[in-house]
Design a protein around this motif. Structure first.
Motif, mmCIF file in Angstrom:
data_model
loop_
_atom_site.group_PDB
_atom_site.id
_atom_site.type_symbol
_atom_site.label_atom_id
_atom_site.label_comp_id
_atom_site.label_asym_id
_atom_site.label_seq_id
_atom_site.Cartn_x
_atom_site.Cartn_y
_atom_site.Cartn_z
ATOM 1 N N PHE A 40 0.666 -1.182 0.146
ATOM 2 C CA PHE A 40 0.176 -0.197 0.355
ATOM 3 C C PHE A 40 1.210 1.299 -0.079
ATOM 4 O O PHE A 40 0.947 2.537 -0.986
ATOM 5 N N PHE A 41 1.463 1.195 0.758
ATOM 6 C CA PHE A 41 2.478 2.257 1.199
ATOM 7 C C PHE A 41 3.567 2.484 -0.064
ATOM 8 O O PHE A 41 3.973 3.943 -0.388
ATOM 9 N N LEU A 42 3.885 1.673 -1.038
ATOM 10 C CA LEU A 42 4.345 1.881 -1.691
ATOM 11 C C LEU A 42 3.941 2.219 -3.326
ATOM 12 O O LEU A 42 4.213 3.256 -3.860
ATOM 13 N N LEU A 43 2.529 1.643 -3.132
ATOM 14 C CA LEU A 43 1.324 2.058 -3.814
ATOM 15 C C LEU A 43 1.138 3.888 -4.469
ATOM 16 O O LEU A 43 1.392 4.256 -5.443
ATOM 17 N N VAL A 44 1.738 4.380 -3.582
ATOM 18 C CA VAL A 44 1.369 5.192 -3.020
ATOM 19 C C VAL A 44 2.464 6.647 -2.827
ATOM 20 O O VAL A 44 2.253 7.361 -3.550
ATOM 21 N N LEU A 45 3.658 6.315 -2.859
ATOM 22 C CA LEU A 45 4.581 6.588 -2.933
ATOM 23 C C LEU A 45 4.410 6.290 -4.102
ATOM 24 O O LEU A 45 5.216 8.039 -4.894
ATOM 25 N N TYR A 46 4.579 5.544 -5.359
ATOM 26 C CA TYR A 46 4.449 5.262 -6.503
ATOM 27 C C TYR A 46 3.443 6.717 -7.376
ATOM 28 O O TYR A 46 4.169 7.163 -8.239
ATOM 29 N N SER A 47 2.413 6.604 -7.341
ATOM 30 C CA SER A 47 1.211 7.283 -7.698
ATOM 31 C C SER A 47 2.037 9.362 -6.940
ATOM 32 O O SER A 47 1.751 10.704 -7.348
ATOM 33 N N PHE A 48 2.034 9.274 -5.424
ATOM 34 C CA PHE A 48 2.925 10.720 -5.223
ATOM 35 C C PHE A 48 4.192 11.276 -6.077
ATOM 36 O O PHE A 48 4.066 12.228 -7.013
ATOM 37 N N PHE A 108 -4.765 12.828 -6.282
ATOM 38 C CA PHE A 108 -3.645 11.797 -5.456
ATOM 39 C C PHE A 108 -4.625 11.395 -4.264
ATOM 40 O O PHE A 108 -4.593 10.585 -3.706
ATOM 41 N N LEU A 109 -5.161 12.345 -4.235
ATOM 42 C CA LEU A 109 -6.710 12.238 -2.967
ATOM 43 C C LEU A 109 -7.744 10.650 -3.659
ATOM 44 O O LEU A 109 -7.495 10.070 -2.330
ATOM 45 N N GLY A 110 -7.963 10.765 -4.554
ATOM 46 C CA GLY A 110 -8.229 10.069 -5.438
ATOM 47 C C GLY A 110 -8.080 8.813 -5.544
ATOM 48 O O GLY A 110 -8.898 7.829 -4.896
ATOM 49 N N THR A 111 -6.684 8.584 -5.604
ATOM 50 C CA THR A 111 -5.685 7.252 -5.877
ATOM 51 C C THR A 111 -5.814 7.109 -4.109
ATOM 52 O O THR A 111 -6.132 5.653 -3.923
ATOM 53 N N PHE A 112 -5.605 7.877 -3.499
ATOM 54 C CA PHE A 112 -5.377 7.052 -1.737
ATOM 55 C C PHE A 112 -6.430 6.738 -1.316
ATOM 56 O O PHE A 112 -6.762 5.083 -1.158
ATOM 57 N N PHE A 113 -7.591 7.131 -1.569
ATOM 58 C CA PHE A 113 -8.831 6.441 -1.373
ATOM 59 C C PHE A 113 -9.365 5.239 -1.847
ATOM 60 O O PHE A 113 -10.039 4.667 -1.355
#
Length: 171
Positions: A27-35, A64-69
């Motif tokens: 999860f955190f890697l996907l968030v980091l990649y998208s950011f 970014f918020l949409g991807t995160f949620f």
């Protein structure tokens, strides 16, 4: 006697588990990649389109918020179990940051839709899609996709044959 009951219960359950369970690290890697992808997009916009740079942080932040949620609410099938003795199907789903959730349904009025497709392109890499939808009458109970839920093709074929062995129609 108790040991025999537990052994008998385990033997009547056929279990299929995903090859790649969800973890917090993923999860955190996907968030980091998208950011990082959105940050690179912001720098490209400010470099080549400076007149649109004023609105870029808002649209990038919203994306970014949409991807995160989306990643927070995303559930994947983790395990499918067949209880042949009580004629029930148990399935477990899990999100990136949620606990394992169990649901079960009986074999009555259940049928399965199978989608088996392979790309025939000579130039692009071969893609294979194998997914099944488990339906109770006309209501979708859940879907198992080989690529999204990370089940191997062999496990998916065995899953389909287990449905057929339990007299559940597969179309």
């Amino acid at each position: 006697m108790k040991r025999f009951f537990i052994l008998h219960y385990v033997l009547t359950m056929t279990t299929f588990t995903t090859d790649k369970p969800l973890t917090k690290r993923q999860f955190f890697l996907l968030v980091l990649y998208s950011f990082s992808f959105l940050l690179a997009g912001y720098f490209i916009i400010t470099l080549f389109f400076p007149e649109k740079a004023d609105a870029a942080p808002y649209s990038m932040g919203g994306t970014f918020l949409g991807t995160f949620f989306y990643l927070l609410q995303k559930d994947k099938v983790h395990e499918v179990r067949f209880d042949e003795e009580s004629k029930e199907l148990h399935f477990y789903s899990k999100g990136y940051l949620t606990k394992l959730r169990k649901m079960k349904t009986s074999f009555e009025n259940m049928h399965v839709k199978k989608e088996d497709w392979e790309s025939k392109s000579k130039w692009l890499p071969k893609r294979k899609i194998l997914s099944i939808e488990i339906l109770k009458e006309k209501t979708l109970v859940f879907t198992v996709n080989m690529n999204l839920d990370h089940f191997s093709e062999h496990k998916m074929r065995e899953l389909i044959s287990t449905f057929e062995a339990n007299n559940i129609p597969v179309k």
